[in-house]
Motif scaffolding. Structure first.
Motif, PDB file in Angstrom:
ATOM      1  N   UNK A  75      -5.441  10.087 -13.159  1.00  0.00           N
ATOM      2  CA  UNK A  75      -6.263  10.434 -14.326  1.00  0.00           C
ATOM      3  C   UNK A  75      -6.547   9.202 -15.179  1.00  0.00           C
ATOM      4  N   UNK A  76      -5.550   8.343 -15.319  1.00  0.00           N
ATOM      5  CA  UNK A  76      -5.704   7.141 -16.128  1.00  0.00           C
ATOM      6  C   UNK A  76      -6.684   6.171 -15.472  1.00  0.00           C
ATOM      7  N   UNK A  77      -6.541   5.966 -14.178  1.00  0.00           N
ATOM      8  CA  UNK A  77      -7.442   5.054 -13.461  1.00  0.00           C
ATOM      9  C   UNK A  77      -8.878   5.590 -13.479  1.00  0.00           C
ATOM     10  N   UNK A  78      -9.038   6.908 -13.424  1.00  0.00           N
ATOM     11  CA  UNK A  78     -10.371   7.521 -13.433  1.00  0.00           C
ATOM     12  C   UNK A  78     -11.006   7.536 -14.825  1.00  0.00           C
ATOM     13  N   UNK A  79     -10.237   7.232 -15.860  1.00  0.00           N
ATOM     14  CA  UNK A  79     -10.727   7.280 -17.235  1.00  0.00           C
ATOM     15  C   UNK A  79     -11.737   6.154 -17.482  1.00  0.00           C
ATOM     16  N   UNK A  80     -12.994   6.497 -17.784  1.00  0.00           N
ATOM     17  CA  UNK A  80     -14.014   5.461 -17.989  1.00  0.00           C
ATOM     18  C   UNK A  80     -13.811   4.666 -19.286  1.00  0.00           C
ATOM     19  N   UNK A  81     -13.005   5.182 -20.189  1.00  0.00           N
ATOM     20  CA  UNK A  81     -12.773   4.493 -21.464  1.00  0.00           C
ATOM     21  C   UNK A  81     -11.753   3.359 -21.329  1.00  0.00           C
TER      22      UNK A  81
ATOM     23  N   UNK B  84       0.832  -1.208   0.000  1.00  0.00           N
ATOM     24  CA  UNK B  84       0.000   0.000   0.000  1.00  0.00           C
ATOM     25  C   UNK B  84       0.869   1.263   0.000  1.00  0.00           C
ATOM     26  N   UNK B  85       2.033   1.193   0.650  1.00  0.00           N
ATOM     27  CA  UNK B  85       2.971   2.319   0.582  1.00  0.00           C
ATOM     28  C   UNK B  85       3.435   2.515  -0.854  1.00  0.00           C
ATOM     29  N   UNK B  86       3.671   1.426  -1.547  1.00  0.00           N
ATOM     30  CA  UNK B  86       4.097   1.498  -2.944  1.00  0.00           C
ATOM     31  C   UNK B  86       2.999   2.112  -3.813  1.00  0.00           C
ATOM     32  N   UNK B  87       1.753   1.727  -3.568  1.00  0.00           N
ATOM     33  CA  UNK B  87       0.630   2.294  -4.322  1.00  0.00           C
ATOM     34  C   UNK B  87       0.530   3.800  -4.060  1.00  0.00           C
ATOM     35  N   UNK B  88       0.577   4.180  -2.783  1.00  0.00           N
ATOM     36  CA  UNK B  88       0.482   5.605  -2.432  1.00  0.00           C
ATOM     37  C   UNK B  88       1.621   6.396  -3.062  1.00  0.00           C
ATOM     38  N   UNK B  89       2.814   5.837  -3.022  1.00  0.00           N
ATOM     39  CA  UNK B  89       3.982   6.494  -3.611  1.00  0.00           C
ATOM     40  C   UNK B  89       3.829   6.617  -5.131  1.00  0.00           C
ATOM     41  N   UNK B  90       3.279   5.593  -5.765  1.00  0.00           N
ATOM     42  CA  UNK B  90       3.067   5.632  -7.220  1.00  0.00           C
ATOM     43  C   UNK B  90       2.111   6.756  -7.605  1.00  0.00           C
ATOM     44  N   UNK B  91       1.051   6.937  -6.823  1.00  0.00           N
ATOM     45  CA  UNK B  91       0.107   8.022  -7.102  1.00  0.00           C
ATOM     46  C   UNK B  91       0.776   9.383  -6.964  1.00  0.00           C
ATOM     47  N   UNK B  92       1.700   9.519  -6.031  1.00  0.00           N
ATOM     48  CA  UNK B  92       2.394  10.797  -5.834  1.00  0.00           C
ATOM     49  C   UNK B  92       3.411  11.035  -6.950  1.00  0.00           C
ATOM     50  N   UNK B  93       4.192  10.008  -7.267  1.00  0.00           N
ATOM     51  CA  UNK B  93       5.270  10.162  -8.243  1.00  0.00           C
ATOM     52  C   UNK B  93       4.773  10.214  -9.684  1.00  0.00           C
ATOM     53  N   UNK B  94       3.614   9.622  -9.960  1.00  0.00           N
ATOM     54  CA  UNK B  94       3.070   9.601 -11.317  1.00  0.00           C
ATOM     55  C   UNK B  94       1.644  10.171 -11.276  1.00  0.00           C
ATOM     56  N   UNK B  95       1.514  11.493 -11.345  1.00  0.00           N
ATOM     57  CA  UNK B  95       0.181  12.109 -11.237  1.00  0.00           C
ATOM     58  C   UNK B  95      -0.795  11.630 -12.317  1.00  0.00           C
ATOM     59  N   UNK B  96      -0.272  11.198 -13.457  1.00  0.00           N
ATOM     60  CA  UNK B  96      -1.142  10.722 -14.538  1.00  0.00           C
ATOM     61  C   UNK B  96      -1.838   9.413 -14.158  1.00  0.00           C
ATOM     62  N   UNK B  97      -1.330   8.710 -13.167  1.00  0.00           N
ATOM     63  CA  UNK B  97      -1.934   7.444 -12.750  1.00  0.00           C
ATOM     64  C   UNK B  97      -3.382   7.654 -12.325  1.00  0.00           C
TER      65      UNK B  97
ATOM     66  N   UNK C 217      -2.748  -0.921 -11.649  1.00  0.00           N
ATOM     67  CA  UNK C 217      -2.721  -0.935 -10.187  1.00  0.00           C
ATOM     68  C   UNK C 217      -1.767  -1.993  -9.659  1.00  0.00           C
ATOM     69  N   UNK C 218      -1.717  -3.148 -10.306  1.00  0.00           N
ATOM     70  CA  UNK C 218      -0.780  -4.190  -9.877  1.00  0.00           C
ATOM     71  C   UNK C 218       0.660  -3.761 -10.123  1.00  0.00           C
ATOM     72  N   UNK C 219       0.889  -3.007 -11.178  1.00  0.00           N
ATOM     73  CA  UNK C 219       2.228  -2.456 -11.431  1.00  0.00           C
ATOM     74  C   UNK C 219       2.585  -1.454 -10.341  1.00  0.00           C
ATOM     75  N   UNK C 220       1.600  -0.659  -9.920  1.00  0.00           N
ATOM     76  CA  UNK C 220       1.827   0.322  -8.852  1.00  0.00           C
ATOM     77  C   UNK C 220       2.142  -0.361  -7.529  1.00  0.00           C
ATOM     78  N   UNK C 221       1.632  -1.575  -7.328  1.00  0.00           N
ATOM     79  CA  UNK C 221       1.871  -2.320  -6.086  1.00  0.00           C
ATOM     80  C   UNK C 221       3.337  -2.713  -5.968  1.00  0.00           C
ATOM     81  N   UNK C 222       3.935  -3.126  -7.056  1.00  0.00           N
ATOM     82  CA  UNK C 222       5.331  -3.548  -7.017  1.00  0.00           C
ATOM     83  C   UNK C 222       5.566  -4.796  -7.829  1.00  0.00           C
ATOM     84  N   UNK C 223       6.748  -5.370  -7.671  1.00  0.00           N
ATOM     85  CA  UNK C 223       7.156  -6.486  -8.516  1.00  0.00           C
ATOM     86  C   UNK C 223       6.355  -7.763  -8.281  1.00  0.00           C
ATOM     87  N   UNK C 224       6.131  -8.145  -7.046  1.00  0.00           N
ATOM     88  CA  UNK C 224       5.404  -9.389  -6.753  1.00  0.00           C
ATOM     89  C   UNK C 224       4.255  -9.112  -5.792  1.00  0.00           C
ATOM     90  N   UNK C 225       3.110  -8.673  -6.319  1.00  0.00           N
ATOM     91  CA  UNK C 225       1.973  -8.413  -5.425  1.00  0.00           C
ATOM     92  C   UNK C 225       1.476  -9.700  -4.770  1.00  0.00           C
TER      93      UNK C 225
END
Length: 178
Positions: A46-52, A31-44, A62-70
């Protein structure tokens, strides 16, 4: 429904499942990795919120944001979040989990700011001092800020001890102006 209420409910459920599976520490790191990913990559966000964007693509992101071995638990949790169309609050869920985990484990965040890099021994002494005062574990962060000229600034919980030369010089300047 309020985003804060939703995110805390999901985070509590995740924490309970993680505790039951004895995976709370691993999930905390994820979860720290996910939170850090949202901070370091602001486009994340916007991309996750994209309904398309398809749910599968969002899950991969999201699994990539979690880290190497979720962990299997986090994979299942992300699938649930996507199934319930709550991916727009994933950042808040991650932050809520981190907060709940720290409360449960009595972890306090501390920060030491110095003008120059300090030795590991000095950092350890400051950590021990904070731990003895708070009766908890301290996640300690150090920062070098040459602007404080000398001394240190120690922050933890709601406490701030400013023993920097810059603050002392400003206090003297204020006294001289009176």
């Amino acid at each position: 429904m309020d985003i804060g209420v939703i995110s805390v409910r999901y985070a509590r459920a995740l924490l309970k499942s993680a505790v039951d599976a004895h995976l709370e520490d691993a999930v905390y790191a994820e979860m720290q990795s996910v939170a850090k990913s949202y901070i370091e990559v602001p486009q994340l966000r916007q991309t996750i919120d994209n309904p398309m964007l398809s749910k599968e693509d969002k899950e991969r992101l999201l699994l990539t944001a979690v880290g190497t071995k979720p962990s299997a638990l986090v994979k299942t949790f992300i699938a649930l979040v996507l199934k319930e169309d709550r991916e727009n609050v994933m950042q808040f869920i991650a932050n809520s989990y981190i907060t709940l985990y720290r409360q449960q484990k009595n972890i306090i965040r501390g920060k030491l700011t110095t003008a120059a890099r300090v030795s590991a021994q000095t950092e350890q002494k400051m950590r021990q001092m904070v731990e003895s005062k708070t009766n908890g574990t301290v996640e300690f962060e150090t920062e070098v800020n040459p602007d404080i000229i000398g001394g240190f600034i120690l922050e933890y919980d709601t406490y701030r001890m400013d023993a920097s030369v810059k603050t002392q010089l400003n206090a003297i300047l204020t006294q001289l102006r009176k």
